[in-house]
Design a protein around this motif. Structure first.
Motif, PDB file in Angstrom:
ATOM      1  N   MET A 206       0.835  -1.202   0.000  1.00  0.00           N
ATOM      2  CA  MET A 206       0.000   0.000   0.000  1.00  0.00           C
ATOM      3  C   MET A 206       0.871   1.254   0.000  1.00  0.00           C
ATOM      4  O   MET A 206       1.877   1.320   0.701  1.00  0.00           O
ATOM      5  N   LYS A 207       0.496   2.236  -0.813  1.00  0.00           N
ATOM      6  CA  LYS A 207       1.192   3.519  -0.831  1.00  0.00           C
ATOM      7  C   LYS A 207       0.788   4.311   0.402  1.00  0.00           C
ATOM      8  O   LYS A 207      -0.395   4.525   0.655  1.00  0.00           O
ATOM      9  N   GLN A 208       1.778   4.763   1.146  1.00  0.00           N
ATOM     10  CA  GLN A 208       1.503   5.364   2.444  1.00  0.00           C
ATOM     11  C   GLN A 208       2.434   6.544   2.698  1.00  0.00           C
ATOM     12  O   GLN A 208       3.599   6.527   2.326  1.00  0.00           O
ATOM     13  N   ILE A 209       1.895   7.590   3.320  1.00  0.00           N
ATOM     14  CA  ILE A 209       2.708   8.704   3.764  1.00  0.00           C
ATOM     15  C   ILE A 209       2.515   8.854   5.263  1.00  0.00           C
ATOM     16  O   ILE A 209       1.380   8.897   5.757  1.00  0.00           O
ATOM     17  N   ILE A 210       3.637   8.894   5.985  1.00  0.00           N
ATOM     18  CA  ILE A 210       3.604   9.013   7.444  1.00  0.00           C
ATOM     19  C   ILE A 210       4.195  10.370   7.812  1.00  0.00           C
ATOM     20  O   ILE A 210       5.318  10.713   7.406  1.00  0.00           O
ATOM     21  N   ILE A 211       3.441  11.167   8.565  1.00  0.00           N
ATOM     22  CA  ILE A 211       3.835  12.536   8.882  1.00  0.00           C
ATOM     23  C   ILE A 211       4.112  12.652  10.376  1.00  0.00           C
ATOM     24  O   ILE A 211       3.342  12.159  11.208  1.00  0.00           O
ATOM     25  N   ASP A 212       5.228  13.313  10.702  1.00  0.00           N
ATOM     26  CA  ASP A 212       5.550  13.586  12.100  1.00  0.00           C
ATOM     27  C   ASP A 212       4.531  14.597  12.648  1.00  0.00           C
ATOM     28  O   ASP A 212       4.383  15.694  12.105  1.00  0.00           O
ATOM     29  N   PRO A 213       3.786  14.253  13.708  1.00  0.00           N
ATOM     30  CA  PRO A 213       2.755  15.165  14.230  1.00  0.00           C
ATOM     31  C   PRO A 213       3.309  16.392  14.931  1.00  0.00           C
ATOM     32  O   PRO A 213       2.564  17.333  15.215  1.00  0.00           O
ATOM     33  N   ARG A 214       4.611  16.447  15.192  1.00  0.00           N
ATOM     34  CA  ARG A 214       5.206  17.570  15.914  1.00  0.00           C
ATOM     35  C   ARG A 214       5.545  18.700  14.930  1.00  0.00           C
ATOM     36  O   ARG A 214       6.692  19.110  14.772  1.00  0.00           O
ATOM     37  N   LEU A 215       4.523  19.218  14.273  1.00  0.00           N
ATOM     38  CA  LEU A 215       4.755  20.214  13.236  1.00  0.00           C
ATOM     39  C   LEU A 215       4.194  21.585  13.619  1.00  0.00           C
ATOM     40  O   LEU A 215       3.246  21.694  14.392  1.00  0.00           O
TER      41      LEU A 215
ATOM     42  N   GLY B 161      10.840  23.071  10.906  1.00  0.00           N
ATOM     43  CA  GLY B 161      10.071  22.457   9.831  1.00  0.00           C
ATOM     44  C   GLY B 161       9.490  21.125  10.282  1.00  0.00           C
ATOM     45  O   GLY B 161       9.336  20.888  11.474  1.00  0.00           O
ATOM     46  N   PHE B 162       9.173  20.269   9.327  1.00  0.00           N
ATOM     47  CA  PHE B 162       8.571  18.981   9.699  1.00  0.00           C
ATOM     48  C   PHE B 162       9.010  17.884   8.739  1.00  0.00           C
ATOM     49  O   PHE B 162       9.485  18.152   7.632  1.00  0.00           O
ATOM     50  N   ALA B 163       8.830  16.651   9.204  1.00  0.00           N
ATOM     51  CA  ALA B 163       9.310  15.490   8.450  1.00  0.00           C
ATOM     52  C   ALA B 163       8.156  14.594   8.036  1.00  0.00           C
ATOM     53  O   ALA B 163       7.127  14.525   8.709  1.00  0.00           O
ATOM     54  N   PHE B 164       8.361  13.901   6.913  1.00  0.00           N
ATOM     55  CA  PHE B 164       7.417  12.838   6.537  1.00  0.00           C
ATOM     56  C   PHE B 164       8.157  11.742   5.774  1.00  0.00           C
ATOM     57  O   PHE B 164       9.260  11.945   5.264  1.00  0.00           O
ATOM     58  N   ILE B 165       7.542  10.586   5.753  1.00  0.00           N
ATOM     59  CA  ILE B 165       8.131   9.397   5.120  1.00  0.00           C
ATOM     60  C   ILE B 165       7.178   8.880   4.049  1.00  0.00           C
ATOM     61  O   ILE B 165       5.966   8.779   4.268  1.00  0.00           O
ATOM     62  N   ILE B 166       7.737   8.563   2.888  1.00  0.00           N
ATOM     63  CA  ILE B 166       6.985   7.962   1.787  1.00  0.00           C
ATOM     64  C   ILE B 166       7.268   6.461   1.780  1.00  0.00           C
ATOM     65  O   ILE B 166       8.432   6.042   1.686  1.00  0.00           O
ATOM     66  N   ARG B 167       6.229   5.658   1.925  1.00  0.00           N
ATOM     67  CA  ARG B 167       6.383   4.212   1.845  1.00  0.00           C
ATOM     68  C   ARG B 167       5.611   3.696   0.640  1.00  0.00           C
ATOM     69  O   ARG B 167       4.402   3.896   0.522  1.00  0.00           O
ATOM     70  N   ASN B 168       6.322   3.031  -0.246  1.00  0.00           N
ATOM     71  CA  ASN B 168       5.713   2.491  -1.463  1.00  0.00           C
ATOM     72  C   ASN B 168       6.299   1.108  -1.697  1.00  0.00           C
ATOM     73  O   ASN B 168       7.490   0.966  -1.982  1.00  0.00           O
TER      74      ASN B 168
END
Length: 352
Positions: A1-10, A52-59
């Motif tokens: 599954m294509k997924q984006i995970i975002i750090d909530p500390r933004l 700023g903030f971070a996110f991860i792309i999982r594919n």
């Protein structure tokens, strides 16, 4: 599954632009907020929060890490840079773009409303609870930034809808800041723009917002000089955000200059989004692609050139419309929220 995970500390008011881009560009992807993949990134103070903030792309079996640096200062946060695969930066210098191979200049942005005030408060509470074990930032700080997007910002559609320009009419509203660069550049150029408009016989609304407070005087003891120097343009009560947007779109020309810390201000992104005829002093931070004089913006290199630029754009409808179209085209190609996300993903070789 294509997924984006975002750090909530933004920092929500700055992150809102990119959250909108993620929503628009990654349709059909599962979006989740989770702090555990990012716990090695420290959020112990305001400087961390502002970074700023971070996110991860999982594919499939691949994972790509992205950090978006929204800080006004041209500073690389080395721990964030080492962590990520691509480092999107709003305010890099030319030297930083050359030196750091994972860095990409993403251009200016501005805060936007993403939901109702009630839904914003619920989101704030939910994300604060998700990240609080790995953050020293207070709930009050979170809530203030979340609510700012409802109180002092508007949905992006408000900026994009067309409004007829009024000939010989200028609307400008900006803050008189109180550091060294503001005194020698930001405030001075904004004040000189308004003086040039007055000299040209323009109908002027808005002006320069005078900030009251002991902290201002502590930072800049001669700040009260502005009350006399710009007495024709001073205002001391906040303008309605809806009026600000509508009147800016009606203005025959707008003015941009690097803001505090020599950064891209939100105004540049707003003006490009609105498709305005822009007069600007030279930029001190890198853009995704150069803004071209006479096509995207009208650059001035001195105070003396501002008056001529105002007169030309006000009197030459063909040139004004050329600048308006060029500004909007640049926005659509380079800095619209979904385009920024697309460029970040392309940088790490990811396709939606």
């Amino acid at each position: 599954m294509k997924q984006i995970i975002i750090d909530p500390r933004l920092k929500y008011n700055y992150a809102s632009w990119y959250l909108l881009g993620i929503k628009r560009f990654l349709k059909g992807w599962k979006i989740k907020y989770e702090v555990s993949p990012f716990k090695d990134l420290k959020y112990e103070n305001t400087e961390d929060y502002n970074s700023g903030f971070a996110f991860i792309i999982r594919n499939k079996d691949q994972e790509k890490k992205v950090f978006v640096d929204t800080e006004d200062v041209a500073k690389i946060f080395e721990d964030r840079y080492e962590w990520c695969d691509v480092y999107g930066m709003v305010n890099p210098t030319k030297e930083q773009v050359t030196e750091y191979n994972k860095l990409i200049a993403i251009g200016p942005e501005f805060g936007v409303t993403l939901g109702s005030r009630f839904s914003t408060i619920i989101r704030c509470l939910r994300l604060f609870l998700k990240g609080r074990k790995y953050s020293a930032i207070s709930f009050k700080a979170y809530l203030r930034d979340y609510l700012y997007t409802n109180i002092r910002r508007r949905p992006i559609e408000a900026y994009e809808c067309e409004t007829k320009v009024r000939y010989n009419y200028i609307f400008h509203a900006s803050t008189l800041w109180y550091n060294k660069f503001a005194a020698t550049d930001t405030n001075m150029y904004r004040g000189e723009f308004l003086k040039a408009c007055k000299k040209a016989g323009m109908n002027i609304e808005g002006g320069l917002f005078y900030v009251n407070g002991e902290s201002v005087l502590k930072e800049m003891p001669d700040y009260p000089k502005y009350k006399e120097e710009y007495k024709d343009f001073i205002y001391e009560s906040r303008l309605s955000m809806d009026d600000y947007i509508r009147k800016t779109k009606e203005s025959v020309v707008v003015f941009n200059t690097p803001s505090v810390c020599e950064c891209h201000g939100w105004k540049l992104a707003e003006y490009l989004c609105m498709g305005k005829a822009i007069i600007s002093t030279p930029l001190t931070r890198e853009m995704p692609s150069p803004l071209v004089h006479g096509k995207h913006v009208h650059f001035v290199n001195s105070v003396e050139e501002i008056y001529d630029a105002v007169v030309k754009i006000n009197s030459d409808e063909h040139y004004r419309k050329k600048l308006q179209e060029g500004a909007r085209q640049y926005y659509v190609k380079w800095i619209a929220p979904e385009i920024v996300i697309q460029r970040l993903l392309e940088k790490v070789g990811e396709q939606p």
